[in-house]
Motif scaffolding. Sequence first.
Motif, PDB file in Angstrom:
ATOM      1  N   ASN A  23       0.796  -1.239   0.000  1.00 16.39           N
ATOM      2  CA  ASN A  23       0.000   0.000   0.000  1.00 16.39           C
ATOM      3  C   ASN A  23       0.823   1.281   0.000  1.00 16.39           C
ATOM      4  OD1 ASN A  23      -2.488  -1.295   0.010  1.00 16.39           O
ATOM      5  ND2 ASN A  23      -2.331  -1.649   2.211  1.00 16.39           N
ATOM      6  N   HIS A  24       1.848   1.336  -0.816  1.00 13.36           N
ATOM      7  CA  HIS A  24       2.573   2.596  -0.899  1.00 13.36           C
ATOM      8  C   HIS A  24       1.920   3.508  -1.944  1.00 13.36           C
ATOM      9  CE1 HIS A  24       4.828   0.216  -4.006  1.00 13.36           C
ATOM     10  NE2 HIS A  24       4.635   1.322  -4.670  1.00 13.36           N
ATOM     11  N   THR A  25       2.205   4.793  -1.803  1.00 11.05           N
ATOM     12  CA  THR A  25       1.722   5.767  -2.783  1.00 11.05           C
ATOM     13  C   THR A  25       2.922   6.545  -3.321  1.00 11.05           C
ATOM     14  OG1 THR A  25       1.390   7.417  -1.066  1.00 11.05           O
ATOM     15  CG2 THR A  25      -0.509   6.095  -1.652  1.00 11.05           C
ATOM     16  N   ILE A  26       2.749   7.137  -4.494  1.00 11.70           N
ATOM     17  CA  ILE A  26       3.833   7.880  -5.141  1.00 11.70           C
ATOM     18  C   ILE A  26       3.358   9.295  -5.435  1.00 11.70           C
ATOM     19  CG2 ILE A  26       5.281   7.997  -7.227  1.00 11.70           C
ATOM     20  CD1 ILE A  26       4.991   4.851  -7.227  1.00 11.70           C
ATOM     21  N   ASP A  27       4.190  10.257  -5.118  1.00 13.01           N
ATOM     22  CA  ASP A  27       3.916  11.653  -5.487  1.00 13.01           C
ATOM     23  C   ASP A  27       5.010  12.149  -6.412  1.00 13.01           C
ATOM     24  OD1 ASP A  27       2.375  11.389  -2.847  1.00 13.01           O
ATOM     25  OD2 ASP A  27       1.728  13.332  -3.621  1.00 13.01           O
ATOM     26  N   HIS A  28       4.609  12.816  -7.472  1.00 16.40           N
ATOM     27  CA  HIS A  28       5.571  13.390  -8.409  1.00 16.40           C
ATOM     28  C   HIS A  28       5.674  14.877  -8.084  1.00 16.40           C
ATOM     29  CE1 HIS A  28       5.254   9.797 -11.122  1.00 16.40           C
ATOM     30  NE2 HIS A  28       4.176   9.665 -10.399  1.00 16.40           N
ATOM     31  N   ILE A  29       6.888  15.324  -7.806  1.00 15.29           N
ATOM     32  CA  ILE A  29       7.094  16.735  -7.477  1.00 15.29           C
ATOM     33  C   ILE A  29       7.317  17.461  -8.800  1.00 15.29           C
ATOM     34  CG2 ILE A  29       8.529  18.349  -6.167  1.00 15.29           C
ATOM     35  CD1 ILE A  29       7.080  16.320  -4.387  1.00 15.29           C
ATOM     36  N   HIS A  30       6.454  18.383  -9.125  1.00 13.76           N
ATOM     37  CA  HIS A  30       6.397  18.863 -10.501  1.00 13.76           C
ATOM     38  C   HIS A  30       5.784  20.249 -10.570  1.00 13.76           C
ATOM     39  CE1 HIS A  30       2.045  18.451 -10.383  1.00 13.76           C
ATOM     40  NE2 HIS A  30       2.340  17.607  -9.422  1.00 13.76           N
ATOM     41  N   ASP A  31       5.973  20.879 -11.727  1.00 10.64           N
ATOM     42  CA  ASP A  31       5.337  22.164 -11.959  1.00 10.64           C
ATOM     43  C   ASP A  31       4.048  22.009 -12.774  1.00 10.64           C
ATOM     44  OD1 ASP A  31       7.411  23.371 -10.670  1.00 10.64           O
ATOM     45  OD2 ASP A  31       8.562  23.699 -12.506  1.00 10.64           O
ATOM     46  N   GLY A  32       3.965  20.896 -13.516  1.00 13.37           N
ATOM     47  CA  GLY A  32       2.797  20.727 -14.388  1.00 13.37           C
ATOM     48  C   GLY A  32       1.766  19.805 -13.764  1.00 13.37           C
ATOM     49  N   HIS A  33       1.059  19.060 -14.602  1.00 12.30           N
ATOM     50  CA  HIS A  33       0.069  18.108 -14.121  1.00 12.30           C
ATOM     51  C   HIS A  33       0.662  16.708 -14.045  1.00 12.30           C
ATOM     52  CE1 HIS A  33      -3.215  20.816 -14.111  1.00 12.30           C
ATOM     53  NE2 HIS A  33      -3.178  21.069 -15.408  1.00 12.30           N
ATOM     54  N   VAL A  34       0.083  15.884 -13.194  1.00 14.08           N
ATOM     55  CA  VAL A  34       0.378  14.457 -13.211  1.00 14.08           C
ATOM     56  C   VAL A  34      -0.838  13.764 -13.818  1.00 14.08           C
ATOM     57  CG1 VAL A  34       0.927  12.425 -11.839  1.00 14.08           C
ATOM     58  CG2 VAL A  34       1.773  14.661 -11.126  1.00 14.08           C
ATOM     59  N   ILE A  35      -0.577  12.962 -14.842  1.00 18.03           N
ATOM     60  CA  ILE A  35      -1.664  12.207 -15.467  1.00 18.03           C
ATOM     61  C   ILE A  35      -1.623  10.783 -14.927  1.00 18.03           C
ATOM     62  CG2 ILE A  35      -2.641  11.381 -17.659  1.00 18.03           C
ATOM     63  CD1 ILE A  35      -2.638  14.410 -17.477  1.00 18.03           C
ATOM     64  N   ILE A  36      -2.769  10.270 -14.519  1.00 21.05           N
ATOM     65  CA  ILE A  36      -2.836   8.921 -14.003  1.00 21.05           C
ATOM     66  C   ILE A  36      -3.748   8.092 -14.914  1.00 21.05           C
ATOM     67  CG2 ILE A  36      -4.551   9.734 -12.287  1.00 21.05           C
ATOM     68  CD1 ILE A  36      -3.656   7.495 -10.481  1.00 21.05           C
ATOM     69  N   ILE A  37      -3.273   6.912 -15.262  1.00 23.20           N
ATOM     70  CA  ILE A  37      -4.065   6.012 -16.103  1.00 23.20           C
ATOM     71  C   ILE A  37      -4.255   4.702 -15.339  1.00 23.20           C
ATOM     72  CG2 ILE A  37      -4.244   4.856 -18.344  1.00 23.20           C
ATOM     73  CD1 ILE A  37      -1.588   7.115 -18.619  1.00 23.20           C
ATOM     74  N   PRO A  38      -5.481   4.399 -14.912  1.00 21.33           N
ATOM     75  CA  PRO A  38      -5.741   3.135 -14.218  1.00 21.33           C
ATOM     76  C   PRO A  38      -5.950   2.009 -15.251  1.00 21.33           C
ATOM     77  CG  PRO A  38      -7.394   4.836 -13.673  1.00 21.33           C
ATOM     78  CD  PRO A  38      -6.670   5.269 -14.910  1.00 21.33           C
ATOM     79  N   PHE A  39      -5.512   0.818 -14.899  1.00 24.16           N
ATOM     80  CA  PHE A  39      -5.702  -0.373 -15.737  1.00 24.16           C
ATOM     81  C   PHE A  39      -6.343  -1.458 -14.872  1.00 24.16           C
ATOM     82  CE2 PHE A  39      -2.124   1.895 -17.494  1.00 24.16           C
ATOM     83  CZ  PHE A  39      -2.252   1.765 -18.869  1.00 24.16           C
ATOM     84  N   SER A  40      -7.303  -2.179 -15.449  1.00 26.48           N
ATOM     85  CA  SER A  40      -7.883  -3.305 -14.721  1.00 26.48           C
ATOM     86  C   SER A  40      -7.519  -4.613 -15.440  1.00 26.48           C
ATOM     87  CB  SER A  40      -9.393  -3.138 -14.618  1.00 26.48           C
ATOM     88  OG  SER A  40      -9.936  -2.971 -15.907  1.00 26.48           O
ATOM     89  N   SER A  41      -7.583  -5.710 -14.701  1.00 18.89           N
ATOM     90  CA  SER A  41      -7.266  -7.019 -15.279  1.00 18.89           C
ATOM     91  C   SER A  41      -7.978  -8.093 -14.464  1.00 18.89           C
ATOM     92  CB  SER A  41      -5.762  -7.275 -15.226  1.00 18.89           C
ATOM     93  OG  SER A  41      -5.386  -7.670 -13.918  1.00 18.89           O
ATOM     94  N   ASP A  42      -7.807  -9.346 -14.873  1.00 13.50           N
ATOM     95  CA  ASP A  42      -8.419 -10.458 -14.127  1.00 13.50           C
ATOM     96  C   ASP A  42      -7.721 -10.687 -12.779  1.00 13.50           C
ATOM     97  OD1 ASP A  42      -6.001 -11.434 -15.012  1.00 13.50           O
ATOM     98  OD2 ASP A  42      -6.810 -13.243 -15.945  1.00 13.50           O
ATOM     99  N   SER A  43      -6.573 -10.047 -12.566  1.00 15.57           N
ATOM    100  CA  SER A  43      -5.802 -10.360 -11.358  1.00 15.57           C
ATOM    101  C   SER A  43      -5.483  -9.150 -10.498  1.00 15.57           C
ATOM    102  CB  SER A  43      -4.487 -11.037 -11.751  1.00 15.57           C
ATOM    103  OG  SER A  43      -4.722 -12.104 -12.645  1.00 15.57           O
ATOM    104  N   GLY A  44      -6.074  -8.019 -10.824  1.00 17.22           N
ATOM    105  CA  GLY A  44      -5.818  -6.844  -9.999  1.00 17.22           C
ATOM    106  C   GLY A  44      -5.557  -5.619 -10.850  1.00 17.22           C
ATOM    107  N   GLN A  45      -5.284  -4.520 -10.172  1.00 20.10           N
ATOM    108  CA  GLN A  45      -5.137  -3.238 -10.856  1.00 20.10           C
ATOM    109  C   GLN A  45      -3.680  -2.849 -11.079  1.00 20.10           C
ATOM    110  OE1 GLN A  45      -7.563  -0.336  -8.529  1.00 20.10           O
ATOM    111  NE2 GLN A  45      -8.310   0.171 -10.583  1.00 20.10           N
ATOM    112  N   ALA A  46      -3.478  -1.987 -12.070  1.00 20.97           N
ATOM    113  CA  ALA A  46      -2.186  -1.341 -12.281  1.00 20.97           C
ATOM    114  C   ALA A  46      -2.456   0.140 -12.560  1.00 20.97           C
ATOM    115  CB  ALA A  46      -1.439  -1.977 -13.443  1.00 20.97           C
ATOM    116  N   PHE A  47      -1.449   0.960 -12.390  1.00 20.91           N
ATOM    117  CA  PHE A  47      -1.560   2.398 -12.668  1.00 20.91           C
ATOM    118  C   PHE A  47      -0.289   2.874 -13.345  1.00 20.91           C
ATOM    119  CE2 PHE A  47      -3.861   1.562  -8.772  1.00 20.91           C
ATOM    120  CZ  PHE A  47      -5.076   2.194  -8.983  1.00 20.91           C
TER     121      PHE A  47
END
Lengths: 153, 153
Positions: B123-147
């Motif tokens: 259960n870790h989380t990631i933060d991007h230190i940035h001046d612009g936007h962070v785009i997140i793309i979620p993916f689903s599958s038969d065995s769990g999620q990815a981002f």
Amino acid sequence: MNVEFINPFITSLLNVLEMMGHTELTAEKPKIKKNVVSMGDISGLIGMVGPKTKGSLSITFEKSLALRIMLRMLGERKNEIDEEVIDMVGEITNMVSGGAKKELSIKGYEFDMATPMIVSGANHTIDHIHDGHVIIIPFSSDSGQAFIEICFD
Amino acid sequence: MNVEFINPFITSLLNVLEMMGHTELTAEKPKIKKNVVSMGDISGLIGMVGPKTKGSLSITFEKSLALRIMLRMLGERKNEIDEEVIDMVGEITNMVSGGAKKELSIKGYEFDMATPMIVSGANHTIDHIHDGHVIIIPFSSDSGQAFIEICFD
């Protein structure tokens, strides 16, 4: 990777935490990471790219130490790692790598730094995928441990 | 950051996991990361540096999905994230960013990639230190999620 390359990162972390965080760290002897696990609760990670080489740097803090630096640096007493603590670790990561970059540039090592990323999560570990060695430098303090890990191909 | 820049990362992850990991992911709509938390158990992180820009990329997997890919890609049934799973996620991170880099180079976007880092921890989380936007793309599958999370200044 030689001492000339590693020392600027050590000095830079010690300086940043002393000047900004009013916290004195003691650097232990750098080791080659091999069957050594550095575990922490919040880490700043930064990718580095030079004309002839590439690498990665991580600075990991135990929660107790990160929260103590937060109190000393910004006067805010927190019980948990939140968005402000994350931003503070991002700022520290930027300052440490910026300081080391400046020092290394004088010695003829040139590299650019990517955007820092901050990882939060209890007891996480970091692995650097690399062709060379990973050097780990443990730091002790009155409020917990920190680690720098540096890897350059 | 526009779709032209994001799509190669999505396509590259789908391709790598289908061809190497025999796992079909479904990409959900990219979102601007803002009050969205992507949590996972193992992540590949890579810094990117271009002549005019810099950024960061993270690919995060739930443990169940990472272990399933391990089984399908290398035939090894694991119950926990170990050194081999970490290496596999490192390899996937390299392949995804390498594939995207190639595609983006054709479109005129040039950047170099730093050494990948792998973060393991429940259960870790990631933060991007940035001046612009962070785009997140979620993916689903038969065995769990990815981002995937991408950030470019």
